[in-house]
Design an enzyme around this catalytic site. Structure first.
Site, mmCIF file in Angstrom:
data_model
loop_
_atom_site.group_PDB
_atom_site.id
_atom_site.type_symbol
_atom_site.label_atom_id
_atom_site.label_comp_id
_atom_site.label_asym_id
_atom_site.label_seq_id
_atom_site.Cartn_x
_atom_site.Cartn_y
_atom_site.Cartn_z
ATOM 1 N N GLU A 5 0.842 -1.186 0.000
ATOM 2 C CA GLU A 5 0.000 0.000 0.000
ATOM 3 C C GLU A 5 0.878 1.237 0.000
ATOM 4 O O GLU A 5 2.119 1.147 0.104
ATOM 5 C CB GLU A 5 -0.949 -0.001 1.208
ATOM 6 C CG GLU A 5 -2.009 -1.093 1.143
ATOM 7 C CD GLU A 5 -2.997 -1.035 2.299
ATOM 8 O OE1 GLU A 5 -2.813 -0.203 3.202
ATOM 9 O OE2 GLU A 5 -3.946 -1.823 2.289
ATOM 10 N N HIS A 42 -10.485 10.591 7.338
ATOM 11 C CA HIS A 42 -10.349 9.140 7.480
ATOM 12 C C HIS A 42 -9.750 8.715 8.810
ATOM 13 O O HIS A 42 -10.246 7.793 9.452
ATOM 14 C CB HIS A 42 -9.500 8.604 6.332
ATOM 15 C CG HIS A 42 -9.293 7.117 6.352
ATOM 16 N ND1 HIS A 42 -10.345 6.225 6.376
ATOM 17 C CD2 HIS A 42 -8.155 6.375 6.353
ATOM 18 C CE1 HIS A 42 -9.861 4.980 6.400
ATOM 19 N NE2 HIS A 42 -8.555 5.047 6.395
ATOM 20 N N ARG A 49 -0.491 9.226 1.861
ATOM 21 C CA ARG A 49 -1.855 9.683 1.634
ATOM 22 C C ARG A 49 -1.992 11.197 1.583
ATOM 23 O O ARG A 49 -2.806 11.728 0.822
ATOM 24 C CB ARG A 49 -2.768 9.101 2.728
ATOM 25 C CG ARG A 49 -3.009 7.616 2.538
ATOM 26 C CD ARG A 49 -3.837 7.043 3.665
ATOM 27 N NE ARG A 49 -4.121 5.632 3.394
ATOM 28 C CZ ARG A 49 -4.734 4.820 4.257
ATOM 29 N NH1 ARG A 49 -5.121 5.283 5.435
ATOM 30 N NH2 ARG A 49 -4.959 3.571 3.949
ATOM 31 N N HIS A 91 -8.445 10.549 3.651
ATOM 32 C CA HIS A 91 -8.224 9.473 2.694
ATOM 33 C C HIS A 91 -8.462 10.019 1.294
ATOM 34 O O HIS A 91 -9.490 10.629 1.022
ATOM 35 C CB HIS A 91 -9.166 8.301 2.970
ATOM 36 C CG HIS A 91 -8.727 7.025 2.325
ATOM 37 N ND1 HIS A 91 -8.776 6.842 0.965
ATOM 38 C CD2 HIS A 91 -8.211 5.884 2.848
ATOM 39 C CE1 HIS A 91 -8.324 5.625 0.682
ATOM 40 N NE2 HIS A 91 -7.959 5.026 1.800
ATOM 41 N N ARG A 104 -0.219 8.968 9.222
ATOM 42 C CA ARG A 104 -0.164 7.518 9.441
ATOM 43 C C ARG A 104 0.207 6.783 8.158
ATOM 44 O O ARG A 104 -0.395 7.005 7.107
ATOM 45 C CB ARG A 104 -1.528 7.019 9.932
ATOM 46 C CG ARG A 104 -1.639 5.509 10.052
ATOM 47 C CD ARG A 104 -3.035 5.118 10.468
ATOM 48 N NE ARG A 104 -4.028 5.401 9.460
ATOM 49 C CZ ARG A 104 -4.582 4.491 8.656
ATOM 50 N NH1 ARG A 104 -4.238 3.228 8.737
ATOM 51 N NH2 ARG A 104 -5.496 4.845 7.782
#
Length: 564
Positions: free
Chosen positions: A128, A368, A307, A258, A403
């Site tokens: 990811e 998110h 992100r 997100h 994160r």
């Protein structure tokens, strides 16, 4: 000077029960803490806002990150996490996360969590955003959180008849009970909490639980914003009640938006479906409304950039094209692969008339994850004796400004274990003795539920994806104008008295969290990770620190810059 109430307006408790430790929340962190504590103390009480299986963990699609591949290493996972955290992670906490993480994941397997496997029987791993190795374990293709939650709930269900563990469902925790403050005004130690239960019999209404320690595992702050991937119960309750008890919160300004949340039209609010980062991990592209694949010119990792980088790039394309969404294009990955790898996402999109295998999927950023929260050490201890925080509600320092994808489930596992072990050892040593609660001085707060949409608008246009001094100042003014005494009737009779109930208590929490979030976003005059200021677009090394916030004895909001 900003002031917030240090207690909610609520009826006096009509019933009381006791436990050694109370765990609040039933996501991965809360369930793990409760199960681990059960073997270490005589009586554990687990309180959850919905049903036992309704924690935020069930919504986690992508997976759980851990260096399980022999070709990978905790050191490599550490490096990726520190890079995503943009220079403000607590490196010692991250090292514990990545070194203890693989063992915790293997323990999940032993508890019955069924991860997807390779043909040879090893756990299947994918990649990811922000990861430079395949280290994301997943289950059911894109239903990892649901499978982990199922396995942990099954373990808890198996011990429901054990007198050493009790569960109260459909309960909103209101405030912490604390002992006398210290001579220097330091918060008194936690000795329990008050809660409201919607149910039958003796647990109907407001009650009190007396305990020697409280573990907060209440999840995030999603409903502070009008558009979020978080469930409806994510109203920042743990952060707000910890603040009211005098605990320090940190990194509040670092909110992860997100980048690929299903765009369903202007004005849509509430919980929105996200399109997991794992879809991009498998090779899906982002294209704007002109058909341009824009991430290849933004970051070396293209669609797999951290992100915040992807979210900001999308906002830039929205401004350039005059659109309110971009598209996720997975069609080239093949219909059979997409249906097998992402069955949950495929079905959810079909419900909205979109076929992942043949259609471009409209997406835009939405709130998110919250990288900040109640400040803890590596054993979950907060600044208030006897109060612990684990999972998203905690600020352990492992996420820093942003994160890294799929580190959240791992954080819940690792630090819930550490907190449970610490509590067990302290209670065995005679620490954290039972205390009598002391009254909390000052006015109580209650915000009418009707004010929530205005609070959410202030958060969206103030400490939203892109921030500025003007937007933050306007948000702060709007939040300061919100009436927090809706339970009172003014002298003219113009204010209708509001009865305290769940929607009002939640809205009060949303208001307090939004107020602190806005204040810390105003304070940090740079851009870093999940905090992007249009007026200060660059990182500034002078800001490689944490902003901590707390309420003093009269409810005045204090901010302090602390070294990492």
């Amino acid at each position: 000077m900003t002031q917030l109430a240090r207690r909610l307006h609520a009826p006096q408790p009509g019933w009381t029960t006791t436990a050694d430790v109370v765990v609040v929340g039933s996501g991965i962190a809360g369930l793990t803490a409760a199960l681990e504590l059960r073997s270490r103390v005589d009586r554990v009480l687990l309180v959850t806002k919905g049903e036992l299986s309704s924690g935020s963990t069930v919504w986690a699609q992508g997976g759980i990150a851990a260096a399980l591949d022999p070709a990978d290493s905790p050191a490599a996972h550490l490096a990726d996490t520190l890079e995503a955290g943009a220079g403000v992670c607590d490196a010692a906490a991250v090292e514990l996360l990545v070194t203890e993480g693989p063992e915790r994941v293997r323990e999940l397997v032993a508890l019955g969590a069924a991860f997807d496997l390779e043909p040879g029987g090893d756990i299947a791993l994918t990649r990811e955003g922000g990861h430079r190795a395949d280290r994301i374990a997943h289950a059911g293709g894109d239903a990892t959180g649901a499978e982990i939650s199922r396995a942990l709930v099954a373990q808890l269900e198996a011990v429901r008849d054990d007198p050493g563990i009790d569960v109260i469902e459909h309960a909103l925790v209101l405030d912490l009970l604390t002992g006398e403050a210290g001579p220097d005004g330091a918060p008194g130690a936690v000795c329990g909490l008050t809660l409201h239960v919607i149910g039958e019999g003796t647990r109907d209404g407001v009650g009190a639980v007396r305990a020697r320690a409280v573990v907060l595992a209440t999840g995030g702050i999603g409903q502070v914003f009008r558009s979020s991937t978080n469930p409806a119960q994510a109203t920042g309750d743990g952060t707000a009640l910890a603040l009211r008890a005098g605990a320090r919160v940190g990194d509040m300004e670092f909110v992860q938006f997100h980048p690929t949340v299903l765009w369903l039209g202007a004005g849509v609010k509430g919980q929105l479906p996200l399109i997991s980062e794992a879809v991009r991990g498998e090779g899906a592209w982002l294209v704007d409304t002109d058909g341009l694949r824009f991430m290849v010119d933004v970051h070396p990792l293209a669609e797999l950039a951290p992100r915040d980088v992807v979210a900001h790039a999308i906002v830039g394309r929205l401004a350039a094209t005059g659109s309110d969404h971009v598209y996720l294009d997975a069609r080239h990955l093949g219909a059979d692969f997409l249906r097998g790898r992402f069955p949950t996402i495929h079905e959810r999109l079909l419900a909205h008339g979109i076929d992942l295998t043949t259609d471009l999927v409209p997406v835009a950023p939405a709130q998110h994850y919250h990288s900040g929260g109640v400040v803890t050490d590596v054993d979950g201890r907060t600044s208030v004796p006897g109060l612990y925080a684990v999972g998203e509600v905690a600020c352990t320092g492992v996420h820093g400004a942003n994160r890294l994808a799929s580190n959240s489930l791992l954080e819940g596992l690792v630090f819930a274990h550490r907190a449970a072990r610490d509590i067990g050892a302290r209670l065995a040593a005679g620490e954290l003795p039972p205390l009598d609660p002391a009254p909390v001085a000052g006015p109580a707060a209650l915000v009418t539920a009707a004010a929530r949409s205005g609070i959410q608008r202030a958060a969206a246009f103030g400490p939203g994806v892109v921030r500025s001094a003007g937007g933050l100042e306007a948000a702060a003014a709007r939040l300061a104008a919100v009436r927090t005494d809706a339970h009172l009737v003014d002298g003219t009779g113009a204010l209708v008295q509001t009865v305290p109930q769940v929607a009002e208590w939640e809205t009060t929490n949303v208001h307090q969290v939004a107020t602190v979030l806005t204040a810390t976003a105003q304070e940090r005059t740079e851009s870093r990770g999940g905090h992007f200021r249009q007026d200060f677009p660059a990182q500034d090394d002078a800001w490689r620190l944490r902003i901590e916030a707390w309420l003093d004895v009269d409810g005045t909001l204090r901010l302090e810059r602390t070294a990492l």
